[in-house]
Motif scaffolding. Sequence first.
Motif, mmCIF file in Angstrom:
data_model
loop_
_atom_site.group_PDB
_atom_site.id
_atom_site.type_symbol
_atom_site.label_atom_id
_atom_site.label_comp_id
_atom_site.label_asym_id
_atom_site.label_seq_id
_atom_site.Cartn_x
_atom_site.Cartn_y
_atom_site.Cartn_z
ATOM 1 N N GLU A 81 0.806 -56.744 -14.107
ATOM 2 C CA GLU A 81 0.404 -57.948 -13.370
ATOM 3 C C GLU A 81 0.576 -59.174 -14.270
ATOM 4 O O GLU A 81 -0.086 -59.280 -15.310
ATOM 5 N N PRO A 130 0.660 -53.750 -5.498
ATOM 6 C CA PRO A 130 1.283 -55.080 -5.422
ATOM 7 C C PRO A 130 0.752 -56.017 -6.508
ATOM 8 O O PRO A 130 -0.327 -55.809 -7.062
ATOM 9 N N LYS A 131 1.519 -57.032 -6.782
ATOM 10 C CA LYS A 131 1.064 -58.100 -7.690
ATOM 11 C C LYS A 131 0.021 -58.925 -6.947
ATOM 12 O O LYS A 131 -0.031 -58.942 -5.712
ATOM 13 N N LEU A 132 -0.831 -59.620 -7.678
ATOM 14 C CA LEU A 132 -1.877 -60.443 -7.065
ATOM 15 C C LEU A 132 -1.266 -61.626 -6.319
ATOM 16 O O LEU A 132 -0.296 -62.235 -6.784
ATOM 17 N N SER A 133 -1.891 -61.948 -5.204
ATOM 18 C CA SER A 133 -1.464 -63.140 -4.474
ATOM 19 C C SER A 133 -2.190 -64.353 -5.053
ATOM 20 O O SER A 133 -3.211 -64.221 -5.739
ATOM 21 N N GLU A 134 -1.659 -65.523 -4.786
ATOM 22 C CA GLU A 134 -2.302 -66.749 -5.287
ATOM 23 C C GLU A 134 -3.685 -66.950 -4.699
ATOM 24 O O GLU A 134 -4.497 -67.668 -5.268
ATOM 25 N N SER A 135 -3.975 -66.291 -3.575
ATOM 26 C CA SER A 135 -5.269 -66.471 -2.929
ATOM 27 C C SER A 135 -6.349 -65.535 -3.497
ATOM 28 O O SER A 135 -7.510 -65.636 -3.109
#
Length: 186
Positions: free
Chosen positions: A153, A175-180
């Motif tokens: 990540e 998944p990679k972290l979302s901006e939210s």
Amino acid sequence: MSRFKILDAPMAGLKIVERFKHADERGFLARLFCSEELQAAGWSKPIAQVNQTLTVRRGAVRGLHFQRAPHAEMKFINCIRGKVWDVAVDLRRDSLTFLKWFGIELSPDNNRALLIPEGFAHGFQALAAETELIYFHSCAYHPDSEGALHVEEPCVGVQWPLPIAELSPRDRGHPKLSESFQGIAL
């Protein structure tokens, strides 16, 4: 007589626990867990589950896993064979160390364990072949509360000491972290 020395890690609630071995010509005795003594380190719940892992390949990575409330868990990680680079990532919403990570080598030789509070993701890299861990959990596994970070990540930037030699399809697929992403509430 205390069987542990408790040291603060650089994140609130995260503790390094050094175990004392009592040895003689027969071998040794080392306490892996004591709820009474570990209360001083923040362990405040009963043990709900104990898991053992064997990681065969040096360089293999497992993680970074966590559980959301109401099944958030504390973990107490002990390496009983081989050695690992053990990592905790702070996911607590509004924490001063949000998305920061801490890594430490655990092995039977250094007698260290890591006490990870609720709200952290956990993972490790085997630094030796045939590495075994024993985990003590304060909450049983609940699939609906499970969460994970990808081991690479970019918002976290864990520095794994070895090239990643093996990663399960499940861990590779996180998944990679979302901006939210704002962290997890406890």
